[in-house]
Write a protein that holds these residues in place. Structure first.
Motif: not given
Length: 379
Positions: A193-212
């Motif tokens: 049940g792992v949701e895999v999202r390839p081809g993305v780059e994270i620009s910032k880690v937030l307290p409640d998520g990540v910004e792509l």
């Protein structure tokens, strides 16, 4: 009496300390580590998933070898004065130094240091486990599609099925593996049940998520960062020559090219082989620890040490506690056609994960495991 100081009580440092103590009976060998316990880095994803693992005290592991254990965090190294300073001000002198302090997470992406969970030590894995214990639902984001990221995503999805696990990766997960082994891995992640999202780059880690990179926000109740490592600032600050990732540059005998009384091993060293610079794994760490100890011992006897040779043989990947896949490789770590999967791969992977403990037991008896010869002969 020659004073030999080994910094770092991980797989590589313990191996080097036991080996050099046996090979240099007239030397005093001191092993310095921040914790009095052994951290099994190969199993930190299991700790994060909530599994209780065996506890090994450093003093028990090296008992009978003559190695003295000093608990303390290294605060500074003066290679010209041959001194190491610990937190609290204690100073240890040395004649020869083996640097085995490993690496830390590369937190260069904004927000990683403040908001992401990492696997830099056992305490960090425990903090992550406790955070996950607090969640009765929600989303966990795993950043990084290498072996550590895939193992983490699979372990958490199996052990904590009430959580949504999302694997974000710049490329394709398990991109270093061959097509058949990678297809098996992908099917296992889908089954879990792992949701895999390839081809993305994270620009910032937030307290409640990540910004792509495209501005999309991905919600996360816990973000786990596994995208890469770098050497401790300690090496650079000490004046030792390092590479772009902060790893100590060594010669073929594993001596620092700038300070030959310092040997660097494992993840902390930039070790060049004919296929290029080694990447950090336990697979290369233990053999390099043995080789540095032998190189140092030969030097003390007035002999010419042998250059270190190494080649990879496999990429072991656990997929939770009930599945695994093993990609066999050429010496340069490129995939061969052969791989193991399922029950046979589980046994293989557990043997690999447990190998440091029985390797140390053999070393205390003056024996070297066959697998080390396989990695260091003929490449």
């Amino acid at each position: 009496m020659t004073n030999i100081l080994v910094l770092g009580g991980g797989y590589t440092g313990i191996t080097a300390a036991i080996r050099v103590a046996r090979k240099t009976r007239a030397a005093r060998v001191t092993l310095v580590n921040a914790s009095p316990r052994v951290t099994e880095r190969l199993r930190l994803h299991q700790t994060a998933a909530g599994e209780r693992l065996a506890d090994h005290a450093l003093t028990d592991v090296v008992a009978g070898t003559g190695v003295e254990v000093v608990a303390g965090r290294v605060a500074g190294i003066d290679p010209d004065a041959h001194e190491v300073r610990l937190d609290g001000g204690r100073v240890l002198g040395y004649d020869k130094l083996i640097y085995a302090l490993g690496t830390v997470t590369d937190a260069s992406v904004p927000g990683v240091a403040e908001h992401a969970h990492v696997y830099d030590d056992y305490a960090a894995a425990v903090r992550l486990s406790r955070r996950l214990d607090e969640l009765t639902g929600g989303t966990v984001v795993v950043a990084g599609g290498g072996l550590t990221g895939v193992e983490t995503a699979a372990e958490l999805a199996e052990a904590r099925p009430h959580l949504r696990v999302v694997l974000l990766t710049r490329g394709r997960p398990g991109s270093m593996m061959g097509g058949s082994a990678r297809a098996y891995m992908e099917a296992a992640l889908e089954r879990l049940g792992v949701e895999v999202r390839p081809g993305v780059e994270i620009s910032k880690v937030l307290p409640d998520g990540v910004e792509l990179g495209d501005g999309e926000l991905v919600h996360s109740d816990a973000t786990i960062w596994t995208t890469g490592t770098k050497g401790l600032p300690l090496a650079t600050e000490s004046g030792l020559r390092v590479d772009a990732r902060g790893r100590i540059v060594v010669d073929p005998e594993l001596r620092s090219v700038s300070h030959p009384d310092v040997y660097a091993v494992g993840d902390a060293a930039a070790i060049t082989q004919k296929f290029g610079v080694m990447h950090g794994t336990c697979q290369g760490g233990i053999p390099s620890g043995l080789a540095a100890a032998d190189s140092l011992a030969a030097t003390l006897r007035g002999r010419t040490p042998k250059p270190f040779r190494f080649g990879y043989i496999h990429q072991p990947l656990s997929l939770g506690r009930k599945d695994a896949v093993i990609q066999f490789t050429r010496p340069d770590d490129s995939p061969r056609r052969w791989y193991l999967a399922g029950r046979a791969a589980i046994v293989y992977k557990e043997t690999v994960s447990g190998s440091p403990i029985w390797t140390w037991k053999l070393l205390k008896r003056g024996l070297v495991p066959v697998w080390v010869f396989a990695l260091t002969a003929g490449f």
